[in-house]
Scaffold this active site. Structure first.
Site, PDB file in Angstrom:
ATOM      1  N   SER A 111      16.594  -6.880   6.504  1.00 21.37           N
ATOM      2  CA  SER A 111      17.306  -5.902   6.967  1.00 21.37           C
ATOM      3  C   SER A 111      17.939  -4.653   6.372  1.00 21.37           C
ATOM      4  O   SER A 111      18.412  -3.947   6.496  1.00 21.37           O
ATOM      5  CB  SER A 111      17.427  -6.968   8.572  1.00 21.37           C
ATOM      6  N   LYS A 127      24.225  -7.568  14.888  1.00 20.71           N
ATOM      7  CA  LYS A 127      24.702  -6.865  14.185  1.00 20.71           C
ATOM      8  C   LYS A 127      25.463  -5.181  14.651  1.00 20.71           C
ATOM      9  O   LYS A 127      26.608  -4.894  13.660  1.00 20.71           O
ATOM     10  CB  LYS A 127      23.723  -5.946  13.646  1.00 20.71           C
TER      11      LYS A 127
END
EC number: 3.4.21.53
Length: 349
Positions: free
Chosen positions: A244, A289
């Site tokens: 990611s 996140k």
């Protein structure tokens, strides 16, 4: 005590006991939380996260932070009470255990997979960034992975460049499998390789075995491709896994190689996979996140378009969510951020 009362008391105590046991029994869930963030323009353990050798680089300011998620170990099983508590915490996500460890993966297997995905994301980030800047990027066939207990263990290693198979030059992963399957199980195959991290070619002989699924000869490697670059770009970041960080790595590389200070001193964080054409893909753990980025001080966050709905459902206060589908779009967004034209940014929600 009357018999009826004694029976009711015993039943009540038994029910309480069963409820307590149920609350304390392990349940098939795992836990996620915000992890550390890393500035791709900065340093880690005294070394630049991104280093370029063989081309001029330029000073950078601000932050382009990649974000991570901390996850519970493979053998962790919370009890129902702990899982219920986690569900009510904004900085904790309780997810099915199979979400983090599919097919009953061990922690070691999951870490290996994450390491391979992280390496692949770095390769794609370099390719996307250099293509965006107009550099020519090539490719070569490599050993992507070696199967456990296969004939190639100890002979071929992940990252080895495969030049030839039995003297035939190979330019695609499919060619490797085709040439190996021409053999009979028990026959040998000679690989012409350049071991990872070296420039010295060598030959390696592997005796084939019988593939238990197909009956054909196999050597137990997964061939793949890696890109070749006109100069060296290194990403120095250990103890991080998964795919990611691709977008943020690509942005960091572009920033280092261009005179323009991409962030204008602003704190930008983000996430998203990237392919070698600069297309941004979705990731997991977006809500954690976002929290990690805001805790670190980020003002803007690049969100893959496919994660926008989830991100917009509970955005941290003070964090502007910017929808991204491509590296070019992210670069355009940075231009708007440093010029102050943030009202034009494509946002989530």
């Amino acid at each position: 005590m009357p018999r009826r009362s004694a029976t009711m008391l015993a039943s009540t105590l038994l029910l309480i006991g069963l409820l307590c046991a149920a609350l304390l029994l392990p349940v098939p869930y795992a836990q996620m939380g915000p992890g550390p963030t890393y500035n791709t323009l900065g340093t880690q353990n005294g070394k630049p996260v991104i280093t370029v050798t063989g081309r001029q680089t330029y000073p950078t300011t601000g932050n382009l932070n990649m974000t991570t998620v901390e996850v519970s170990s493979a053998d962790y099983r919370p009890n129902l009470l702990a899982a219920l508590a986690g569900w009510f915490q904004s900085d904790t996500a309780i997810v099915p255990h199979s979400t983090l460890y599919p097919d009953n993966q061990t922690e070691q297997q999951a870490e290996q997979q994450n390491a391979e995905e992280f390496s692949a994301s770095q390769d794609s980030a370099k390719a996307a960034a250099l293509k965006q800047l107009g550099y020519k990027v090539g490719s070569e066939v490599v050993v992507a992975a070696v199967v456990e207990n296969s004939p190639s263990v100890g002979k071929l290693h992940a990252g080895d460049v495969i030049r030839t198979v039995d003297g035939t030059a190979v330019t695609t992963p499919d060619q490797v499998g085709t040439l190996v399957r021409k053999k009979q199980p028990g026959q040998t195959v000679v690989f012409g390789i350049t071991p990872k991290g070296t420039s010295t070619a060598k030959q390696v002989t592997v005796t084939t075995a019988k593939n238990p699924d197909t009956g054909k000869a196999f050597v137990g490697i997964q061939p793949g491709t890696e890109h070749t670059f006109p100069f060296q770009v290194d990403i120095n970041l250990g103890d991080v896994g998964g795919p990611s960080a691709g977008l943020m790595f690509a942005l960091g590389i572009v920033d280092k190689l261009t005179p323009t200070d991409l962030t204008g001193g602003k704190f930008v964080a983000g996430t998203g996979t990237i392919d070698d054409q600069g297309n941004v893909g979705p990731i997991g753990g977006i809500s954690m996140k976002l929290i990690a980025a805001r805790n670190a001080g980020a003002q803007y966050f690049f969100v893959p378009a496919d994660n926008c709905a989830e991100a917009a459902s509970s955005p941290p206060a003070g964090l502007k969510l910017i929808k991204e589908t491509t590296l070019k779009g992210a670069l355009d967004a940075l231009s708007a951020i440093r010029s102050g034209a943030t009202s034009t940014l494509p946002t989530c929600g």
